[in-house]
Structure formats: C-alpha cells, structure tokens
Scaffold this motif. Sequence first.
Motif, PDB file in Angstrom:
ATOM      1  N   ALA A 118       0.849  -1.188   0.000  1.00 29.01           N
ATOM      2  CA  ALA A 118       0.000   0.000   0.000  1.00 29.01           C
ATOM      3  C   ALA A 118       0.884   1.236   0.000  1.00 29.01           C
ATOM      4  O   ALA A 118       1.896   1.285   0.710  1.00 29.01           O
ATOM      5  CB  ALA A 118      -0.920   0.004   1.208  1.00 29.01           C
ATOM      6  N   LEU A 123      -3.009   4.413   5.641  1.00 29.44           N
ATOM      7  CA  LEU A 123      -2.260   3.151   5.597  1.00 29.44           C
ATOM      8  C   LEU A 123      -2.657   2.237   6.756  1.00 29.44           C
ATOM      9  O   LEU A 123      -2.746   1.011   6.599  1.00 29.44           O
ATOM     10  CB  LEU A 123      -0.754   3.420   5.630  1.00 29.44           C
ATOM     11  N   GLU A 150      -3.971  -1.590   6.446  1.00 29.71           N
ATOM     12  CA  GLU A 150      -3.348  -2.676   7.202  1.00 29.71           C
ATOM     13  C   GLU A 150      -4.388  -3.440   8.014  1.00 29.71           C
ATOM     14  O   GLU A 150      -4.390  -4.679   8.049  1.00 29.71           O
ATOM     15  CB  GLU A 150      -2.274  -2.124   8.136  1.00 29.71           C
ATOM     16  N   THR A 180       4.054  -1.173   3.659  1.00 28.84           N
ATOM     17  CA  THR A 180       3.349   0.065   3.357  1.00 28.84           C
ATOM     18  C   THR A 180       4.380   1.167   3.167  1.00 28.84           C
ATOM     19  O   THR A 180       5.469   1.130   3.761  1.00 28.84           O
ATOM     20  CB  THR A 180       2.367   0.459   4.482  1.00 28.84           C
TER      21      THR A 180
END
Length: 226
Positions: A7, A15, A19, A33
């Motif tokens: 991401a 983010l 997650e 991320t």
Amino acid sequence: MKISCIAIDDEPASLAVIEQYAELVPFLALKRTFVSVKEALAFLKNERVDCIFLDVKMPDLPGTELARILRGQTQIIFITAYSEYAVQGFEVQALDYLLKPIEFDRFLQAANRVHAHLSQRVEGQSSIFVKEGYDWIRVSLNEIQYIQSDTNLLFIYERNRRVITRMTMIEMLSLLPSDRFMRVHKSFIVAIEAIQKIERHQLTLAKGNVPIGELYREGLERLLLR
C-alpha cells in the motif's frame, strides 16, 4: 491462492486502515506500506507483488504515473478522497477505485476482484510465448526449471532445452504465475516445484544449482513455512 500486495499513501492514518482491513482478508498478504512512491519503487525493483493499493495524489510522483510505469506488471487499486480522479484511474487500467474514507465492505469487494482476476489468469495458464530471434516460441510452464538473466538476455532452462529471449526480469515475472515462480537472486527466477534442496547460499534443482541472493532469503523462508 495468496495475493501479495503493498500500500502506498502519504497519509499514515489511511495506511493504518488498509493494514487493518488486509488482516481481515485471509487471501491477502500485505508485505509493506509506504508513504513515498520512490521508496516503493526501490522495493519493487527486487520484490514482485500481485496488487498495489495506491493513492492517486502523492507528493513525489502521482499515482497515475506509477501505474503507467508498472502497467502489465501488477494490479492497481487506486485510493483517494477525490472522486474526480476516477477517470484518470481507469485510463491507466486500474482494476478498481476506492474513495476515502474506505469502508471494509468496499475494500473486500476490491480484494475479491483482484482474487477473481488473478485466479482466472493462473488457472487458465499452462504456457507462455517468448521471442527467440525472429521466432515466437511456446514455453510450457511445467517444463521450466529456472531462468537466468545476463545483461539484456534471459536464458530459460527447461528440462530438455534452453530458450534465449531478449527480455527483462520484470517483464518475465509479469508473465509468470506468482504462486509457481519466484525470484531468488537478482539474476535468477526458479520454478518452485523444481526446488529439491534449499541450502544457505544456493538452491539445488534437478538441472543444477542456483544462487540465493541475500535480498530474497526472507521470501524463501516464507516459502518453507507456507
């Protein structure tokens, strides 16, 4: 089938939501991320992922530009707070488009689209075509042992022949099912089923040995545990 993804978003809170949602989807494996596109690109030079959750409006490089760079190599799901960017997203063939704040049901719908798309491609794929000189050669995925890169050429080692093609490692990885092939060194891709032994610095295959790069050791360890 596990779907590997990353991401990219310059908002840490966004983010964190991705997650959290990815942990709830059993077939998603969120590797990393990033708050920077350039950092993500450095990661993608050595790692392959099936899908990227990507913010359209990034400060260092627009998400649409990254999508153009990676076209054909991975699936893109755009995330943004601005609905007017939807058209740009589909122009670069994004698989889906998520508006912030993202609801879990909508996230799951997008994840299922990726799963369906990749499952269809992998299940129906038994061979690839590569160009050798002026000819197009069919290469059976079941016959490939490993692939070696040397400058701008790839050497595809099958059980009983070798095919030489002018292609990059990234281009080749985009053609191969990620659940059957993996990069184990900057210059080598191996067929997972061909691995007979994993040693500290090399793999033993039916047709010889292949070195293991330090950057790829973690991926191999995950392979042992899956």
